[in-house]
Design a protein around this motif. Sequence first.
Motif, PDB file in Angstrom:
ATOM      1  N   ASN A 108       9.713  17.745 -49.435  1.00 52.19           N
ATOM      2  CA  ASN A 108      10.354  18.152 -48.342  1.00 52.19           C
ATOM      3  C   ASN A 108      11.814  18.335 -48.430  1.00 52.19           C
ATOM      4  O   ASN A 108      12.032  19.298 -48.067  1.00 52.19           O
ATOM      5  N   LEU A 109      12.759  17.694 -48.152  1.00 54.08           N
ATOM      6  CA  LEU A 109      14.046  17.736 -48.670  1.00 54.08           C
ATOM      7  C   LEU A 109      14.583  18.987 -49.738  1.00 54.08           C
ATOM      8  O   LEU A 109      15.184  20.039 -50.113  1.00 54.08           O
ATOM      9  N   VAL A 110      14.337  19.045 -51.030  1.00 59.37           N
ATOM     10  CA  VAL A 110      14.600  19.321 -51.810  1.00 59.37           C
ATOM     11  C   VAL A 110      13.521  20.700 -52.632  1.00 59.37           C
ATOM     12  O   VAL A 110      14.960  21.561 -52.842  1.00 59.37           O
ATOM     13  N   ALA A 111      12.890  20.883 -51.078  1.00 55.01           N
ATOM     14  CA  ALA A 111      12.536  22.273 -51.099  1.00 55.01           C
ATOM     15  C   ALA A 111      13.293  23.252 -50.888  1.00 55.01           C
ATOM     16  O   ALA A 111      13.032  24.473 -50.392  1.00 55.01           O
ATOM     17  N   LEU A 112      13.917  22.576 -49.758  1.00 54.43           N
ATOM     18  CA  LEU A 112      14.654  23.702 -48.458  1.00 54.43           C
ATOM     19  C   LEU A 112      15.688  24.511 -49.218  1.00 54.43           C
ATOM     20  O   LEU A 112      16.127  23.774 -50.379  1.00 54.43           O
ATOM     21  N   PRO A 113      16.096  25.609 -48.958  1.00 55.33           N
ATOM     22  CA  PRO A 113      15.774  25.816 -47.723  1.00 55.33           C
ATOM     23  C   PRO A 113      14.563  26.554 -47.111  1.00 55.33           C
ATOM     24  O   PRO A 113      13.749  26.866 -46.518  1.00 55.33           O
ATOM     25  N   ASP A 114      13.641  26.401 -48.291  1.00 52.03           N
ATOM     26  CA  ASP A 114      11.507  26.971 -48.413  1.00 52.03           C
ATOM     27  C   ASP A 114      11.414  25.906 -47.625  1.00 52.03           C
ATOM     28  O   ASP A 114      11.131  24.667 -48.093  1.00 52.03           O
ATOM     29  N   MET A 115      10.565  25.808 -46.623  1.00 48.41           N
ATOM     30  CA  MET A 115       9.969  24.957 -45.357  1.00 48.41           C
ATOM     31  C   MET A 115       8.337  25.480 -45.744  1.00 48.41           C
ATOM     32  O   MET A 115       7.301  26.018 -44.881  1.00 48.41           O
ATOM     33  N   HIS A 116       7.562  25.658 -46.879  1.00 48.77           N
ATOM     34  CA  HIS A 116       6.581  25.235 -47.464  1.00 48.77           C
ATOM     35  C   HIS A 116       5.462  25.832 -46.106  1.00 48.77           C
ATOM     36  O   HIS A 116       3.860  26.016 -46.233  1.00 48.77           O
ATOM     37  N   TRP A 117       5.603  23.747 -45.846  1.00 46.30           N
ATOM     38  CA  TRP A 117       5.114  23.316 -44.384  1.00 46.30           C
ATOM     39  C   TRP A 117       4.490  24.479 -43.649  1.00 46.30           C
ATOM     40  O   TRP A 117       3.702  24.199 -43.170  1.00 46.30           O
ATOM     41  N   GLU A 118       6.081  24.887 -43.212  1.00 43.48           N
ATOM     42  CA  GLU A 118       5.023  26.462 -42.529  1.00 43.48           C
ATOM     43  C   GLU A 118       4.005  26.788 -42.300  1.00 43.48           C
ATOM     44  O   GLU A 118       3.165  27.295 -40.843  1.00 43.48           O
ATOM     45  N   ASP A 119       3.659  27.051 -44.037  1.00 48.24           N
ATOM     46  CA  ASP A 119       2.566  28.403 -43.848  1.00 48.24           C
ATOM     47  C   ASP A 119       0.875  26.868 -43.209  1.00 48.24           C
ATOM     48  O   ASP A 119       0.227  28.204 -42.743  1.00 48.24           O
ATOM     49  N   GLN A 166      21.318   9.032 -40.570  1.00 46.37           N
ATOM     50  CA  GLN A 166      21.182   9.308 -41.834  1.00 46.37           C
ATOM     51  C   GLN A 166      22.348   9.344 -43.070  1.00 46.37           C
ATOM     52  O   GLN A 166      22.834   9.278 -44.084  1.00 46.37           O
ATOM     53  N   LEU A 167      22.950  10.358 -42.011  1.00 44.71           N
ATOM     54  CA  LEU A 167      24.552  11.229 -43.232  1.00 44.71           C
ATOM     55  C   LEU A 167      25.191  10.386 -42.924  1.00 44.71           C
ATOM     56  O   LEU A 167      25.946  10.199 -43.926  1.00 44.71           O
ATOM     57  N   ALA A 168      25.475   9.685 -42.125  1.00 42.23           N
ATOM     58  CA  ALA A 168      26.744   8.923 -41.662  1.00 42.23           C
ATOM     59  C   ALA A 168      26.073   7.480 -41.960  1.00 42.23           C
ATOM     60  O   ALA A 168      27.434   6.505 -43.334  1.00 42.23           O
ATOM     61  N   VAL A 204      19.599  11.025 -50.504  1.00 38.92           N
ATOM     62  CA  VAL A 204      19.317  13.175 -50.791  1.00 38.92           C
ATOM     63  C   VAL A 204      19.100  13.812 -49.339  1.00 38.92           C
ATOM     64  O   VAL A 204      19.371  14.939 -49.630  1.00 38.92           O
ATOM     65  N   VAL A 205      19.098  12.842 -48.333  1.00 37.57           N
ATOM     66  CA  VAL A 205      19.194  13.912 -47.045  1.00 37.57           C
ATOM     67  C   VAL A 205      20.783  14.268 -47.097  1.00 37.57           C
ATOM     68  O   VAL A 205      21.267  15.346 -46.905  1.00 37.57           O
ATOM     69  N   LYS A 206      22.183  13.271 -47.102  1.00 37.79           N
ATOM     70  CA  LYS A 206      23.418  13.890 -48.106  1.00 37.79           C
ATOM     71  C   LYS A 206      23.481  15.111 -48.645  1.00 37.79           C
ATOM     72  O   LYS A 206      23.957  16.064 -49.233  1.00 37.79           O
ATOM     73  N   GLU A 207      22.841  14.871 -49.776  1.00 43.13           N
ATOM     74  CA  GLU A 207      22.793  15.522 -50.990  1.00 43.13           C
ATOM     75  C   GLU A 207      22.099  17.385 -51.123  1.00 43.13           C
ATOM     76  O   GLU A 207      22.568  18.098 -51.105  1.00 43.13           O
ATOM     77  N   THR A 208      21.473  16.567 -50.096  1.00 44.70           N
ATOM     78  CA  THR A 208      20.201  18.025 -49.085  1.00 44.70           C
ATOM     79  C   THR A 208      21.632  19.130 -48.142  1.00 44.70           C
ATOM     80  O   THR A 208      21.354  20.301 -49.001  1.00 44.70           O
ATOM     81  N   LEU A 209      22.200  18.352 -47.974  1.00 36.34           N
ATOM     82  CA  LEU A 209      23.344  18.836 -47.017  1.00 36.34           C
ATOM     83  C   LEU A 209      24.732  19.359 -47.648  1.00 36.34           C
ATOM     84  O   LEU A 209      24.729  20.766 -46.948  1.00 36.34           O
ATOM     85  N   MET A 210      24.873  18.724 -48.502  1.00 38.65           N
ATOM     86  CA  MET A 210      25.748  19.354 -49.552  1.00 38.65           C
ATOM     87  C   MET A 210      25.129  20.579 -50.203  1.00 38.65           C
ATOM     88  O   MET A 210      26.311  21.274 -50.432  1.00 38.65           O
ATOM     89  N   ARG A 211      23.876  20.549 -50.534  1.00 36.21           N
ATOM     90  CA  ARG A 211      23.090  21.936 -52.021  1.00 36.21           C
ATOM     91  C   ARG A 211      23.565  23.144 -50.473  1.00 36.21           C
ATOM     92  O   ARG A 211      23.595  23.859 -51.074  1.00 36.21           O
ATOM     93  N   LEU A 212      22.716  22.504 -49.700  1.00 36.19           N
ATOM     94  CA  LEU A 212      22.960  24.027 -48.322  1.00 36.19           C
ATOM     95  C   LEU A 212      23.896  24.716 -47.974  1.00 36.19           C
ATOM     96  O   LEU A 212      24.246  25.868 -48.058  1.00 36.19           O
ATOM     97  N   MET A 213      25.041  23.620 -47.675  1.00 38.90           N
ATOM     98  CA  MET A 213      26.205  24.527 -46.888  1.00 38.90           C
ATOM     99  C   MET A 213      27.015  25.010 -48.444  1.00 38.90           C
ATOM    100  O   MET A 213      27.126  26.365 -48.751  1.00 38.90           O
TER     101      MET A 213
END
Length: 89
Positions: A76-87, A20-22, A28-37
């Motif tokens: 769910n990507l926008v919410a990262l790094p919060d993984m609210h679904w783990e609850d 997906q990144l490639a 949004v996957v690439k945007e999420t990676l950039m934001r997290l990094m």
Amino acid sequence: MMENEEIMTGDMLVETVENQLADGNPLVVKETLMRLMMTGTARDEAVQMIACALSIEVFDVMKNDGKFDLKRYRENLVALPDMHWEDDI
């Protein structure tokens, strides 16, 4: 045998995220990676987080014979790094 299948599934999820990144799709996957990094998350860890978000969709499709929900994946990507679904686990 089951344990190896689970590991392969995790590897396949990471491989899917890398694809997906490639491809830049969904963007949004690439945007999420950039934001997290940019906030200090290591690339490998960020990809693992994204794979976790992807696994929710894959699991739902398999469990409910449903369609991949891009809107929920995006949320769910926008919410990262919060993984609210783990609850829910």
